[in-house]
Design an enzyme around this catalytic site. Structure first.
Site, mmCIF file in Angstrom:
data_model
loop_
_atom_site.group_PDB
_atom_site.id
_atom_site.type_symbol
_atom_site.label_atom_id
_atom_site.label_comp_id
_atom_site.label_asym_id
_atom_site.label_seq_id
_atom_site.Cartn_x
_atom_site.Cartn_y
_atom_site.Cartn_z
ATOM 1 N N GLY A 157 0.833 -1.202 0.000
ATOM 2 C CA GLY A 157 0.000 0.000 0.000
ATOM 3 C C GLY A 157 0.868 1.252 0.000
ATOM 4 O O GLY A 157 2.038 1.219 -0.380
ATOM 5 N N ARG A 158 0.256 2.351 0.460
ATOM 6 C CA ARG A 158 0.924 3.654 0.376
ATOM 7 C C ARG A 158 2.289 3.687 1.062
ATOM 8 O O ARG A 158 3.280 4.154 0.483
ATOM 9 C CB ARG A 158 0.030 4.726 1.024
ATOM 10 C CG ARG A 158 -1.130 5.176 0.193
ATOM 11 C CD ARG A 158 -1.959 6.174 0.990
ATOM 12 N NE ARG A 158 -2.621 5.494 2.090
ATOM 13 C CZ ARG A 158 -3.923 5.217 2.124
ATOM 14 N NH1 ARG A 158 -4.702 5.608 1.165
ATOM 15 N NH2 ARG A 158 -4.443 4.571 3.152
ATOM 16 N N ILE A 159 2.341 3.201 2.316
ATOM 17 C CA ILE A 159 3.593 3.331 3.078
ATOM 18 C C ILE A 159 4.654 2.398 2.501
ATOM 19 O O ILE A 159 5.828 2.762 2.371
ATOM 20 C CB ILE A 159 3.339 3.079 4.582
ATOM 21 C CG1 ILE A 159 2.379 4.145 5.134
ATOM 22 C CG2 ILE A 159 4.655 3.097 5.366
ATOM 23 C CD1 ILE A 159 1.864 3.890 6.545
ATOM 24 N N ALA A 241 4.150 -1.525 11.264
ATOM 25 C CA ALA A 241 2.704 -1.674 11.024
ATOM 26 C C ALA A 241 1.965 -1.710 12.366
ATOM 27 O O ALA A 241 1.613 -0.650 12.913
ATOM 28 C CB ALA A 241 2.455 -2.921 10.189
ATOM 29 N N ARG A 242 1.749 -2.911 12.896
ATOM 30 C CA ARG A 242 1.152 -3.062 14.221
ATOM 31 C C ARG A 242 1.873 -4.205 14.918
ATOM 32 O O ARG A 242 2.249 -5.197 14.289
ATOM 33 C CB ARG A 242 -0.348 -3.371 14.121
ATOM 34 C CG ARG A 242 -1.211 -2.158 13.798
ATOM 35 C CD ARG A 242 -1.248 -1.157 14.949
ATOM 36 N NE ARG A 242 -2.083 -0.001 14.698
ATOM 37 C CZ ARG A 242 -1.650 1.195 14.288
ATOM 38 N NH1 ARG A 242 -0.365 1.398 14.054
ATOM 39 N NH2 ARG A 242 -2.492 2.194 14.132
ATOM 40 N N GLU A 271 1.786 -2.807 23.477
ATOM 41 C CA GLU A 271 2.546 -1.586 23.786
ATOM 42 C C GLU A 271 1.703 -0.627 24.622
ATOM 43 O O GLU A 271 0.478 -0.620 24.497
ATOM 44 C CB GLU A 271 3.013 -0.917 22.472
ATOM 45 C CG GLU A 271 1.889 -0.417 21.591
ATOM 46 C CD GLU A 271 2.409 0.149 20.259
ATOM 47 O OE1 GLU A 271 3.135 -0.543 19.538
ATOM 48 O OE2 GLU A 271 2.042 1.315 19.977
ATOM 49 N N HIS A 289 6.928 3.644 18.834
ATOM 50 C CA HIS A 289 5.851 3.994 17.902
ATOM 51 C C HIS A 289 6.002 5.430 17.366
ATOM 52 O O HIS A 289 5.149 6.297 17.578
ATOM 53 C CB HIS A 289 4.483 3.803 18.574
ATOM 54 C CG HIS A 289 3.361 3.549 17.605
ATOM 55 N ND1 HIS A 289 2.292 2.726 17.888
ATOM 56 C CD2 HIS A 289 3.135 4.021 16.359
ATOM 57 C CE1 HIS A 289 1.457 2.698 16.853
ATOM 58 N NE2 HIS A 289 1.953 3.485 15.920
ATOM 59 N N GLY A 291 6.438 6.272 14.065
ATOM 60 C CA GLY A 291 6.205 6.353 12.622
ATOM 61 C C GLY A 291 5.820 7.733 12.106
ATOM 62 O O GLY A 291 6.442 8.276 11.199
HETATM 63 C C1 DGY Z 1 -1.239 5.396 12.652
HETATM 64 O O1 DGY Z 1 -1.512 6.456 12.125
HETATM 65 O O2 DGY Z 1 -1.886 4.364 12.458
HETATM 66 C C2 DGY Z 1 -0.110 5.395 13.609
HETATM 67 O O3 DGY Z 1 0.380 4.106 13.830
HETATM 68 C C3 DGY Z 1 -0.539 6.003 14.913
HETATM 69 O O4 DGY Z 1 -1.728 5.459 15.275
#
Ligand code: DGY
Length: 323
Positions: A157-159, A241-242, A271, A289, A291
């Site tokens: 995807g985008r990222i 991601a997660r 987390e 976290h 990002g």
């Molecule tokens: C997102 O935008 O999903 C980041 O991980 C913060 O929630």
């Protein structure tokens, strides 16, 4: 006419809070604590809009509150796995998120983790700060070359595409990926990327595996012990991601036994209380976290929520409507 009541669950950049205050009857979680389930339930009962983040678990129990005054959850963030969408839909809620504006900064953090773990930046920093650096020598903190190595993306995807762009054009990295919903061939070709038929194929071919799939029930422990065993022994895992996309204990075991060479992690299961096993590993770079954590992006995220909110209350469809 009185203003609509809006609750922001965590502190936002000042410019965004000021704008919200101009538009709405705003309440802010002034000391920025993670809100309890009871506080979230009260918010849904008492406000027209609640603006949560990833730290707010809006599960079916929280969303079952009666009476429900809230009509929209304007999420500050692109990921919405902390919101039970089915429960939200059943309660007639609109949910929005903030895509696009955090794409580059999140991809930058993925690049930073990849470089940091491969070039042993975390270890080096800790050594210097501990006063343990005894000088240059040929065998000191020798890492892995990144330029020219194969980057495998799980999700395109985008990222992932932003990371592919930086890695391919900046670091000469061949790109391979798995995505059950791949983009058009011309998009794939723009990165000189190769589509793999399975996750396993990516794991077996890549020197660096970066996770860019959404957090969801289906993706929980997508990367488990069996899949980690499919990675090359010299490969690295990058996760922005997660946390629960990876079985964290299985990853710790794979890192401890050097089954894989290293990991760069921005997200963790449960987390901010991460598995203490991570702290004992030199071959893991651990970020809290980060990002989307730049001034530019965090302001853009807040403004994006405000645009979604104003569209909704003006009777228009918000640009980033999830449901
Ligand atoms: C997102 O935008 O999903 C980041 O991980 C913060 O929630």
């Amino acid at each position: 006419m009185s203003k609509l009541k809006v609750l922001v669950t965590r502190r936002w950049p000042e410019a965004c809070e000021l704008r919200l205050r101009e538009l709405f009857d705003l309440s802010i979680n002034a000391d920025d604590h993670p809100m309890s389930k009871d506080e979230l339930r009260a918010a849904l009962r008492d406000y027209d809009a609640v603006l949560p983040t990833v730290t707010d678990a809006l599960d079916a129990e929280v969303l079952s509150v009666e009476p429900m005054r809230c009509r929209i959850l304007g999420n500050f963030g692109v990921g919405f796995n902390h919101i039970d969408l089915e429960a939200a839909r059943n309660r007639g809620l609109t949910v929005t998120n903030t895509p696009d504006v955090l794409t580059d900064c999140t991809a930058d953090i993925a690049m930073l983790l990849m470089l940091a773990v491969a070039r042993r930046g975390g270890e080096g920093e800790r050594e210097v700060r501990a006063g343990k650096w005894i000088g240059w020598r040929p065998n000191h903190l020798v890492g892995t070359k990144v330029t020219g190595k194969t980057l495998g993306l799980i999700g395109f995807g985008r990222i992932a595409r932003a990371m592919a762009k930086k890695a391919h054009f900046g670091f000469d990295m061949p790109i391979i990926f798995f995505d059950p919903y791949p983009p058009a061939q011309e998009v794939i070709d723009a990165f000189g990327a190769t589509r793999c038929g399975t996750i396993e194929e990516v794991l077996e071919r890549a020197d660096f595996v970066a996770l860019h799939c959404p957090g969801s029930k289906e993706n929980r422990h997508l990367i488990n012990a069996e899949r980690l065993a499919r990675m090359r022994p010299n490969a690295y895992l990058i996760n922005t991601a997660r946390g629960d996309v990876v079985d964290n204990q299985a990853l710790i075991d794979a890192l401890r036994t050097r089954q894989i060479r290293g990991a760069g992690l921005d997200v963790f299961e449960g987390e901010p209380r991460l598995n203490p096993g991570f702290l004992e590993l030199d071959n893991a770079v651990l970020f809290p976290h980060l990002g989307s954590a730049t001034e530019e992006t965090r302001i853009a995220m807040g403004m994006r929520v405000i645009d979604n909110l104003t569209a909704f209350f003006d009777g228009r469809t918000p640009g980033d409507k999830v449901i």
